[in-house]
Design a protein around this motif. Structure first.
Motif, PDB file in Angstrom:
ATOM      1  N   SER A  96     -13.342 -13.984  -4.042  1.00 34.88           N
ATOM      2  CA  SER A  96     -13.156 -12.709  -4.534  1.00 34.88           C
ATOM      3  C   SER A  96     -13.691 -13.359  -6.183  1.00 34.88           C
ATOM      4  O   SER A  96     -12.829 -14.174  -6.829  1.00 34.88           O
ATOM      5  CB  SER A  96     -11.904 -11.962  -4.961  1.00 34.88           C
ATOM      6  OG  SER A  96     -11.940 -11.069  -5.987  1.00 34.88           O
ATOM      7  N   ASP A 121      -0.694  -5.423  -1.607  1.00 36.69           N
ATOM      8  CA  ASP A 121      -1.073  -4.810  -0.540  1.00 36.69           C
ATOM      9  C   ASP A 121      -1.957  -6.133   0.485  1.00 36.69           C
ATOM     10  O   ASP A 121      -1.844  -7.136  -0.170  1.00 36.69           O
ATOM     11  CB  ASP A 121      -2.140  -3.595  -0.827  1.00 36.69           C
ATOM     12  CG  ASP A 121      -3.364  -4.170  -1.668  1.00 36.69           C
ATOM     13  OD1 ASP A 121      -4.006  -5.253  -1.304  1.00 36.69           O
ATOM     14  OD2 ASP A 121      -3.794  -3.222  -2.374  1.00 36.69           O
ATOM     15  N   SER A 123      -5.289  -6.420   0.742  1.00 37.18           N
ATOM     16  CA  SER A 123      -6.680  -6.342   0.438  1.00 37.18           C
ATOM     17  C   SER A 123      -7.150  -7.884   0.140  1.00 37.18           C
ATOM     18  O   SER A 123      -8.351  -8.151   0.310  1.00 37.18           O
ATOM     19  CB  SER A 123      -7.014  -5.543  -0.827  1.00 37.18           C
ATOM     20  OG  SER A 123      -6.280  -5.915  -1.729  1.00 37.18           O
ATOM     21  N   LEU A 124      -6.302  -8.754  -0.328  1.00 38.80           N
ATOM     22  CA  LEU A 124      -7.068 -10.196  -0.711  1.00 38.80           C
ATOM     23  C   LEU A 124      -6.633 -11.309   0.272  1.00 38.80           C
ATOM     24  O   LEU A 124      -6.472 -12.450  -0.035  1.00 38.80           O
ATOM     25  CB  LEU A 124      -6.573 -10.557  -2.098  1.00 38.80           C
ATOM     26  CG  LEU A 124      -7.093  -9.746  -3.060  1.00 38.80           C
ATOM     27  CD1 LEU A 124      -6.620  -9.963  -4.614  1.00 38.80           C
ATOM     28  CD2 LEU A 124      -8.627  -9.739  -3.037  1.00 38.80           C
TER      29      LEU A 124
END
Length: 138
Positions: A96, A121, A123-124
């Motif tokens: 990212s 969360d 997401s990464l």
């Protein structure tokens, strides 16, 4: 921001951690398991860093900490310190852009560049796993 666990006399248990992290406990466990899978010789333990910081969790090889997992209220932070070779690989990776920018903007110390990222969360998770692999490599 300090750990959710601040009592020096009470080392956090897995039940304490599940309660503190809520739904994000699964991500903590996934990152812990992933690190052990990639580096089975690693050691790990809770470490009390003083009243200001409280309890944190470290996964280490023989000489250095690979990953810091720092519990907060309903989330946690993942922390790394990267040397120059690891930093260069991260900058040239598909991790990212936000993480790369944050790492570029951190102060460089003798031991490397440190970064802490909130895990609120999943997401990464792929990026975190790549960072773990790079840290183990260098």
């Amino acid at each position: 921001m300090t750990s959710i666990f601040t009592d020096k006399t009470v080392k956090p248990s897995d039940d304490d951690l599940k309660k503190a992290l809520g739904k994000n406990y699964t991500f903590w466990h996934e990152l812990f398991s992933f690190t052990l899978q990639k580096y089975p010789e690693s050691s790990f333990d809770w470490h009390f860093s003083g009243q200001k910081f409280g309890w944190g969790f470290r996964i280490s090889d023989k000489k250095r900490v690979l990953v810091y997992l720092l519990p907060r209220d309903q989330f946690f932070k993942i922390g790394f310190v990267f040397g120059e070779k690891a930093f260069e690989e991260i900058c040239n990776s598909n991790i990212s852009e936000h993480i790369i920018t944050e790492l570029k903007n951190t102060k460089k110390y003798a031991e490397g560049r440190g970064i802490r990222i909130d895990v609120t969360d999943g997401s990464l998770m792929d990026d975190f796993k790549k960072l773990i692999e790079i840290k183990i490599k260098y």
